[in-house]
Write a protein that holds these residues in place. Structure first.
Motif, PDB file in Angstrom:
ATOM      1  N   GLU A  18     -51.813 -38.224  -3.905  1.00  0.00           N
ATOM      2  CA  GLU A  18     -53.228 -38.580  -3.758  1.00  0.00           C
ATOM      3  C   GLU A  18     -53.556 -39.121  -2.357  1.00  0.00           C
ATOM      4  OE1 GLU A  18     -55.960 -38.191  -6.176  1.00  0.00           O
ATOM      5  OE2 GLU A  18     -54.392 -36.689  -6.343  1.00  0.00           O
ATOM      6  N   LEU A  19     -52.567 -39.766  -1.727  1.00  0.00           N
ATOM      7  CA  LEU A  19     -52.783 -40.230  -0.350  1.00  0.00           C
ATOM      8  C   LEU A  19     -52.672 -39.049   0.621  1.00  0.00           C
ATOM      9  CD1 LEU A  19     -50.653 -43.508  -0.539  1.00  0.00           C
ATOM     10  CD2 LEU A  19     -53.136 -43.419  -0.107  1.00  0.00           C
ATOM     11  N   ARG A  21     -53.075 -35.837   0.200  1.00  0.00           N
ATOM     12  CA  ARG A  21     -54.148 -34.825   0.180  1.00  0.00           C
ATOM     13  C   ARG A  21     -55.427 -35.337   0.847  1.00  0.00           C
ATOM     14  NH1 ARG A  21     -58.383 -35.095  -3.288  1.00  0.00           N
ATOM     15  NH2 ARG A  21     -58.240 -36.635  -4.953  1.00  0.00           N
ATOM     16  N   ARG A  22     -55.513 -36.662   0.992  1.00  0.00           N
ATOM     17  CA  ARG A  22     -56.679 -37.236   1.685  1.00  0.00           C
ATOM     18  C   ARG A  22     -56.366 -37.486   3.163  1.00  0.00           C
ATOM     19  NH1 ARG A  22     -57.032 -39.939  -3.651  1.00  0.00           N
ATOM     20  NH2 ARG A  22     -59.180 -39.898  -4.404  1.00  0.00           N
ATOM     21  N   GLY A  23     -55.222 -37.007   3.611  1.00  0.00           N
ATOM     22  CA  GLY A  23     -54.904 -37.092   5.041  1.00  0.00           C
ATOM     23  C   GLY A  23     -54.246 -38.385   5.483  1.00  0.00           C
ATOM     24  N   SER A  55     -55.614 -32.299  -6.686  1.00  0.00           N
ATOM     25  CA  SER A  55     -54.384 -31.961  -5.957  1.00  0.00           C
ATOM     26  C   SER A  55     -53.842 -30.603  -6.371  1.00  0.00           C
ATOM     27  CB  SER A  55     -53.309 -33.015  -6.230  1.00  0.00           C
ATOM     28  OG  SER A  55     -52.935 -32.967  -7.598  1.00  0.00           O
ATOM     29  N   ASN A 114     -48.617 -30.568   0.774  1.00  0.00           N
ATOM     30  CA  ASN A 114     -49.339 -31.449   1.706  1.00  0.00           C
ATOM     31  C   ASN A 114     -48.427 -31.924   2.834  1.00  0.00           C
ATOM     32  OD1 ASN A 114     -52.211 -32.077   0.654  1.00  0.00           O
ATOM     33  ND2 ASN A 114     -50.937 -32.103  -1.178  1.00  0.00           N
ATOM     34  N   ARG A 286     -57.323 -44.031  -4.049  1.00  0.00           N
ATOM     35  CA  ARG A 286     -58.789 -43.977  -3.848  1.00  0.00           C
ATOM     36  C   ARG A 286     -59.265 -45.220  -3.098  1.00  0.00           C
ATOM     37  NH1 ARG A 286     -62.614 -46.442  -6.282  1.00  0.00           N
ATOM     38  NH2 ARG A 286     -61.527 -47.006  -8.210  1.00  0.00           N
ATOM     39  N   VAL A 289     -58.282 -45.384   0.635  1.00  0.00           N
ATOM     40  CA  VAL A 289     -59.102 -44.540   1.518  1.00  0.00           C
ATOM     41  C   VAL A 289     -60.518 -45.095   1.668  1.00  0.00           C
ATOM     42  CG1 VAL A 289     -60.118 -42.230   1.725  1.00  0.00           C
ATOM     43  CG2 VAL A 289     -57.709 -42.494   1.113  1.00  0.00           C
ATOM     44  N   ASP A 290     -61.085 -45.639   0.589  1.00  0.00           N
ATOM     45  CA  ASP A 290     -62.472 -46.122   0.745  1.00  0.00           C
ATOM     46  C   ASP A 290     -62.536 -47.612   1.122  1.00  0.00           C
ATOM     47  OD1 ASP A 290     -62.343 -47.596  -1.610  1.00  0.00           O
ATOM     48  OD2 ASP A 290     -63.400 -46.115  -2.828  1.00  0.00           O
TER      49      ASP A 290
END
Ligand SMILES: Cc1cc2nc3c(=O)[nH]c(=O)nc-3n(C[C@H](O)[C@H](O)[C@H](O)COP(=O)(O)OP(=O)(O)OC[C@H]3O[C@@H](n4cnc5c(N)ncnc54)[C@H](O)[C@@H]3O)c2cc1C
Length: 353
Positions: A18-19, A21-23, A55, A114, A286, A289-290
């Motif tokens: 999850e990390l 795939r968000r770069g 993902s 990824n 999540r 990232v935010d």
């Protein structure tokens, strides 16, 4: 900002996927030399499939897993209740049964897509927080730094110990048993079957593949405990295990975060453990990232406490030896057979609570 994930079980792999795939710049280490061939968790709940959809993992899990769309509840040999989990063929209303080693393998493939590979044979021995980073110390003597560290290193978490977080709770005295078998002619090939055996004992059968089943019981011999004969053609493994019910009271210390069994454990009743870990990991990613990591500990602690309470409630009820609970069991199952609202409540509790 980079993240080091310690532990490549379902929780750590979900966090890394999850990390990544968000770069986010993420690494994942595990003390094993390769993926585990030992499967504990079987049931993947709809929420986990939803979390792993972006993902691409869910599509592969769905390709391989068995959709369990009904639950049969027995008192001894007598069937008391059948619950249809997807009475109208709803899209996601089922439990996906898949051996945990296959789930982990699919998550590792997604991670590789990824650009991140699990770093095997890296046993973490200590964690130190210094002024502007986290130092991870390994058994080979190496010390490596990261901005954030996620302890997804299971029930005996070294990360948890290193940051001094208590793992409060109890160890249950009884022995549980597990058997993974091939069997012919078992009539419940897409169903979860639970037997209440009396004297506080129970057994559960869950399909793993077309003719392969997992049998779990709070007795010393899961196969012998089954009140209905199962025509076993091959035993893949048999074993016994103990259960603890524990949870940390905080899910982070500074930049070191805990997730999965490192933060909570409970009985397999309800099949929640792995799913809760996947949920922890997805929420960590999540929030990372935010920029809302501040809320992680309180949010995950509340969710964990709720799941443990529910799972313990069912375990105690099913295993209770009191005459009152035996009567209540009969009354509830009989009523649920007739009342659609009760069936709906049961279905929602199994799939979504
Ligand atoms: C019999 C049984 C049946 C179950 N059935 C279900 C079910 O149907 N559904 C469900 O949701 N849950 C189920 N569970 C619970 C589920 O298996 C666990 O909750 C789940 O495996 C936890 O995942 P995790 O990634 O947090 O920890 P783990 O799977 O324990 O992974 C931890 C990883 O960390 C690594 N590690 C440990 N220490 C270190 C270290 N010092 N350095 C580096 N790496 C380290 C380990 O090698 C391991 O790979 C079941 C459990 C049991 C016992």
């Amino acid at each position: 900002m980079n993240v080091m994930v310690v532990g490549a079980g379902p929780t750590g792999l979900t966090a890394a996927v999850e990390l990544a795939r968000r770069g986010v710049d993420v690494r994942i280490v595990d003390k094993r030399t390769e993926g585990s061939g030992f499967s504990r968790a079987v049931g993947i709940l709809p929420k986990s499939l939803e979390l792993l959809e972006a993902s691409g993992a869910s599509a592969r899990l769905l390709d391989e897993g068995v959709r369990i769309d009904s639950a049969h509840i027995f008192q001894g040999k007598q069937e008391m209740l059948t619950v249809h989990l997807r009475p109208h063929g709803e899209d996601r209303d089922f439990i996906l049964a898949l051996a945990q080693d296959r789930t982990e393998s699919i998550l590792r493939d997604c991670l590789l897509k990824n650009g991140v590979a699990v770093e095997w044979a890296r046993e973490l021995t200590d964690v130190r927080q210094v002024s502007d980073c986290v130092e991870a110390v390994f058994a080979d003597g190496a010390t490596e730094t990261c901005d954030y560290l996620v302890g997804a290193d299971g029930i005996h978490s070294r990360v948890r110990e290193a940051v001094g977080v208590d793992y409060r709770g109890i160890d249950l005295p009884e022995t549980w048993s597990i058997a993974d078998v091939d069997a012919n002619g078992w009539p419940y090939d897409r169903s979860f079957v639970a037997f209440r055996l009396g004297h506080g004992k129970m057994a559960v059968v869950v399909p793993l593949e077309a003719t392969r089943y997992r049998v779990v019981s709070n007795t010393e011999n899961a196969l012998a405990a089954l009140p209905i004969k199962m025509n076993v053609t091959k035993i893949h493994r048999e074993g016994v295990f103990k259960i603890s019910v524990r949870q940390v009271d905080r899910y982070n210390v500074g930049a070191v975060y805990l997730a999965g069994d490192a933060a909570h454990c409970h009985s397999p009743v309800g099949g929640r453990g792995m799913n809760l870990g996947i949920d922890d990991a997805a929420e960590f990613a999540r929030r990372f990232v935010d920029g809302s990591l501040d809320g992680y500990s309180a949010s995950r602690h509340a969710r964990g406490r709720h799941v443990i309470k529910a799972s313990e409630g069912v375990r105690k009820f099913v295993m209770s030896q009191s005459g009152v609970s035996a009567i209540l069991f009969r009354v509830l199952t009989a009523a649920a057979g007739r009342l659609p609202a009760l069936q709906r409540g049961f279905r929602n509790a199994v799939l979504y609570d």
